[in-house]
Design an enzyme around this catalytic site. Structure first.
Site, PDB file in Angstrom:
ATOM      1  N   ASP A  77      36.184 -23.237  46.740  1.00  0.00           N
ATOM      2  CA  ASP A  77      34.835 -23.373  46.198  1.00  0.00           C
ATOM      3  C   ASP A  77      34.045 -24.312  47.101  1.00  0.00           C
ATOM      4  OD1 ASP A  77      32.605 -23.325  44.618  1.00  0.00           O
ATOM      5  OD2 ASP A  77      33.389 -24.736  43.154  1.00  0.00           O
ATOM      6  N   CYS A 117      28.294 -19.892  46.773  1.00  0.00           N
ATOM      7  CA  CYS A 117      27.038 -20.069  46.047  1.00  0.00           C
ATOM      8  C   CYS A 117      25.851 -19.949  47.003  1.00  0.00           C
ATOM      9  CB  CYS A 117      27.024 -21.409  45.314  1.00  0.00           C
ATOM     10  SG  CYS A 117      27.209 -22.838  46.395  1.00  0.00           S
TER      11      CYS A 117
END
Length: 173
Positions: A77, A117
């Protein structure tokens, strides 16, 4: 907004873990995230379910963990690598590098949950990058799931950048 996005990623990955991993009785999980609080949440989640959870806040820290062990699950992430449209090629190269490294440390038939993201990086480009990384390390993949943000993060038709979160979950054979 950052905290809300982090919470969403935690729910996304842990929702996957509840759905797929617990019945498989894996042992070792590596969580790589630049947010200390999110790493702690993930580690606690997996520890409560009987996993040995290792954490790393950067690639350098992950390299130390990698040198010591192989893992059943790796969760990537990273922060947004593409702040502009012009930086997408470099961002994809960076994502490929960390995914390639992660695939090398996953046990056969282990899992990779990799997220982005970066709203400038499209879902298809992200998925293609994951496949390219697997091809480079000669590890076949089995796609488990492709995910995006939850319904409480609406995607507006007139604003494609609102579909920013991508998560690919694969089994690394």
């Amino acid at each position: 907004m950052r905290q809300r996005a982090d919470t969403e990623k935690f729910k996304l990955v842990c929702g996957y873990a509840r759905k797929f991993l617990h019945p498989m009785a894996f042992e070792k999980v590596l969580i790589v995230d630049d947010e200390r609080e999110l790493r702690s949440l993930h580690a606690a989640f997996f520890a409560q379910r009987g996993f040995t959870a290792s954490t790393a806040g950067s690639l350098q820290e992950a390299d130390v963990a990698i040198a010591r062990d192989f893992f059943d699950l790796v969760i990537l992430d990273p922060p947004s690598f593409a702040r502009t449209k012009q930086s997408v090629p470099q961002a994809l190269a960076g994502y490929k590098q960390i995914n390639l490294r992660a695939m090398k440390l996953i046990k056969p038939r282990g899992f990779l949950a990799t997220c982005s993201c970066s709203h400038h990086v499209g879902e298809d480009s992200f998925w293609q990058m994951v496949q390219d990384a697997a091809r480079d390390v000669k590890r076949p993949l089995r796609l488990i799931e492709r995910r995006s943000q939850a319904r409480d993060y609406p995607v507006l038709a007139a604003m494609p950048e609102t579909r920013y979160l991508k998560c690919v979950i694969v089994q690394v054979l």
